[in-house]
Write an enzyme that holds these catalytic residues in place. Structure first.
Site, mmCIF file in Angstrom:
data_model
loop_
_atom_site.group_PDB
_atom_site.id
_atom_site.type_symbol
_atom_site.label_atom_id
_atom_site.label_comp_id
_atom_site.label_asym_id
_atom_site.label_seq_id
_atom_site.Cartn_x
_atom_site.Cartn_y
_atom_site.Cartn_z
ATOM 1 N N LYS A 116 -5.271 -105.307 3.810
ATOM 2 C CA LYS A 116 -5.884 -106.366 3.001
ATOM 3 C C LYS A 116 -5.194 -107.706 3.200
ATOM 4 C CE LYS A 116 -5.240 -104.422 -1.050
ATOM 5 N NZ LYS A 116 -4.579 -103.155 -0.623
ATOM 6 N N ASN A 139 -4.349 -111.007 -5.000
ATOM 7 C CA ASN A 139 -3.216 -110.100 -4.784
ATOM 8 C C ASN A 139 -2.240 -110.644 -3.744
ATOM 9 O OD1 ASN A 139 -2.209 -107.555 -5.747
ATOM 10 N ND2 ASN A 139 -2.568 -106.703 -3.716
ATOM 11 N N HIS A 185 -2.979 -94.612 -5.310
ATOM 12 C CA HIS A 185 -3.038 -94.968 -6.729
ATOM 13 C C HIS A 185 -3.793 -93.926 -7.563
ATOM 14 C CE1 HIS A 185 -1.321 -98.736 -5.542
ATOM 15 N NE2 HIS A 185 -2.394 -99.132 -4.889
#
Length: 233
Positions: A116, A139, A185
């Site tokens: 990302k 982020n 996650h």
């Protein structure tokens, strides 16, 4: 749309502080929550009020920061109280992104398990080299409410994690880039399906005038691409 309302902000890391300050500067009553009392103290001098669990039912909206658990391993007590009282839960990304399209800006969102940050930085660099007005955040880089798109058309490139997408109800990127998806996650999302659902929220409000770029090297990504066929360009 929040003027005249009382808004709670839960989680006072950098993004939570940024959204709380923007709301307060716009004359909105802000009630701040954090598990660390010391995180609240600097904001009290700026006119914000410390939140108590019994105040939650009197809020109009609760803005939840990305690191706050919504479901797993258990909801944060303030989140649980807000849900019980029927309070709208939202996030800084939704509040920031909502007016971008009508103001003539272009929103590019990058998500995925890996790659990302590199891809977000590359898109930002290419736009700069092409002579475009461009901002980068989410982020990577600045929290969204520290970005200043201004009045001239600007490309806003955001890297968004599953934590950030989890509460995005109104997000509609002009372009969404999905890098890949592998298990990650799971303690936050419960299982792989929960992780996929959180990531897939990036596409939920996109339509045929918007563009999705999906790398289909893994099975979950192929399934997401197939689900969007005919609905998103």
């Amino acid at each position: 749309p929040l003027r005249g309302k009382t808004v709670g902000v839960l989680g006072l890391a950098r993004s939570g502080i940024a959204v709380a300050r923007v709301l307060a500067r716009n004359g909105i009553g802000v009630v701040v929550y954090d598990d660390n009392p010391q995180a609240i103290e600097p904001l009290l001098a700026e006119g914000m009020r410390p939140g108590r669990i019994e105040d939650v039912a009197r809020l109009d909206v609760l803005v939840v920061s990305p690191g706050v658990p919504l479901t797993h391993p258990r909801p944060h007590p303030v989140v649980a109280a807000a849900r019980e009282a029927g309070i709208l839960l939202t996030c800084d990304i939704d509040l920031f992104a909502r007016p971008l399209r009508e103001l003539g800006h272009t929103l590019v969102v990058v998500t995925g398990t890996n790659g990302k940050s590199t891809t977000t930085a590359l898109i930002h660099h290419l736009a700069l080299v092409a002579g475009k007005r461009v901002l980068i955040g989410g982020n990577i880089g600045l929290p969204v409410f520290e970005l200043k798109p201004g009045s001239k058309p600007t490309i806003v490139v955001l890297e968004l994690s599953s934590f950030q997408l989890d509460l995005c109800n109104d997000l509609r990127p002009d372009i969404a880039v999905w890098m890949n998806l592998t298990p990650d996650h799971l303690d936050r999302h419960g299982d792989l399906d929960g992780y996929i659902r959180a990531k897939s929220r990036v596409f939920a409000r996109m339509g045929t005038s918007d563009e999705a770029v999906i790398c289909i090297d893994d099975e979950p990504s192929r399934a997401v691409a197939q689900s969007l066929a005919g609905r998103v360009a």
